[in-house]
Design an enzyme around this catalytic site. Sequence first.
Site, short mmCIF file in Angstrom:
data_model
loop_
_atom_site.label_atom_id
_atom_site.label_comp_id
_atom_site.label_asym_id
_atom_site.label_seq_id
_atom_site.Cartn_x
_atom_site.Cartn_y
_atom_site.Cartn_z
N GLU A 103 0.81 -1.22 0.00
CA GLU A 103 0.00 0.00 0.00
C GLU A 103 0.84 1.27 0.00
OE1 GLU A 103 -3.20 0.11 2.82
OE2 GLU A 103 -4.16 -1.65 1.96
N GLU B 286 -5.31 -8.72 0.36
CA GLU B 286 -6.02 -8.43 1.61
C GLU B 286 -7.49 -8.23 1.30
OE1 GLU B 286 -4.56 -5.33 4.20
OE2 GLU B 286 -2.47 -5.85 3.78
C1 NOJ Z 1 -4.28 -2.59 5.02
C2 NOJ Z 1 -2.96 -2.83 5.67
O1 NOJ Z 1 -2.07 -3.39 4.75
C3 NOJ Z 1 -3.02 -3.66 6.93
O2 NOJ Z 1 -1.79 -3.57 7.55
C4 NOJ Z 1 -4.15 -3.17 7.79
O3 NOJ Z 1 -4.17 -3.81 9.02
C5 NOJ Z 1 -5.46 -3.38 7.04
N1 NOJ Z 1 -5.43 -2.60 5.82
C6 NOJ Z 1 -6.71 -3.00 7.83
O4 NOJ Z 1 -6.74 -1.64 8.02
#
Ligand code: NOJ
Length: 494
Positions: free
Chosen positions: A211, A400
């Site tokens: 990200e 994710e």
């Molecule tokens: C994206 C992130 O990569 C992760 O580290 C985070 O915990 C989740 N989103 C949830 O916010």
Amino acid sequence: MMPFEGLSRRQFSGIAGSLALGISARSAKSGQADSSKPARPTNRRLASSFPSTFLWGTATSAYQIEGAVKDDERGQSIWDHHAHTPGTILDHSNADHACDHYHRYKEDVQLMKAMGATAYRFSVAWPRIFPEGVGSPNPKGLDFYNRLLDELLANGIEPFATLYHWDLPQSLQDRLGGWASRDTAKAFADYAGYVTAQLSDRVKHIFTINECSRLVHLGYGTGSDAPGLRLPQQELNQVRHNVALGHGLAVQAVRAHGRVGTMVGPAENMVTCVPAIETPANVRAAEIATRELNAGYLTVMLEGQYTDAFLASAGNNAPKSTAEDVNIISSPIDFVGLNVYTPDHYVVAADNEPGFTLAPFPASFPHMEPTWLRIGPEAMYWAPRQLAEVWGVKSIYITENGTSATDEPAIDGRVYDVDRIMYLRNYLMHLQRATSEGVPVQGYFPWSLMDNFEWSDGLEKRYGLYHVDFKTQRRTPKLSASFYREVIARNAVA
Ligand code: NOJ
């Protein structure tokens, strides 16, 4: 009303007992359907199934789960520093211990196995490998990942490693200003090359940066994430460019140091643009919006240029860049990882210069427990489809997808997180639509294996399929772990 109310005590404890093992009540009972009823049409299952090679995994990141922040000469990261700065973390927690995964990784591998997962996305902590960010590698830090990989492979779980999930060595922040400096991008490439040389005998899939946009915007724009800075626009644009450059340099380093068959790509939270109504004009408009709204990250990575609209809107604040830089940023990749949580925009075709309008979100739009997480399962269809359509990406992983939930334990101590199940089920149905139409998604990694340290939201925001009691470190499957186990067992939406 409690789930299972009205069942006899024996029936209830049978169900609860099998939940503890992470298996469904029906398969625990006899493994057979009720023979007095006609069999359900099998085409329902076929209609919702995934390709036979589809990979089912889970995901975590180093700082969020490992704990052991001082063990084995690990250096300090910007997140250690940030979390210990008063007023930064909502519940005043930190990740000094988190899930203590550093010591409990064997138990955690069994959690994955109990659900039938055959892949795992984790991240390597840069400050464990190079405590000062550069210099001599720390063999003890590397050894942890050697042990983890061996344990995963011994249990039939394929490792997918992320090189950077936000835990920059503090020393690089102090000496260089972190990603405000190109030298951080270069140091990242050196670290990436070293880790790849050491681990690519066992890890075949490597993600560069997790990200980019969040680390830039929340780390250097709003300051809510580490390193907690609020830079003016030109400097912020330069940070964005340096991060993209770090990605490209790391791709090259992985290629230079990886064993044969090592594959590399980013793990991005693409700005997802959903056609408000699925008409050809709106679909086209959503593709134009996708390209423009991801200009600083995926577009430059996949096209090798900043779009005209991006440069025009940055004006004098545009990042300093060269043709060589954008060539590096757009180094060829093998796949794209997508973190998909929510539709960022609903798009309507318009007779204007960009050719689209972003529909404003009504205040009544539904969301999950976090207010930012608007419920729009169709994002899981459109995000990978647009990657494939706009840029011709041929291999995609959903790196994710998930939600936090209140997760209050019920009277029997279990977590009946039917809200999370509702969310996952609906997103998975749209993922299934994508794969059935030939969108090349190869695997799915729900966030997260277990509750962990949710950055500035601390330990209280729970995203796990397993509940973690942070005092005792006890892990307990939530109902969603049983749900996911069923999905994996059927290779279909359950
Ligand atoms: C994206 C992130 O990569 C992760 O580290 C985070 O915990 C989740 N989103 C949830 O916010």
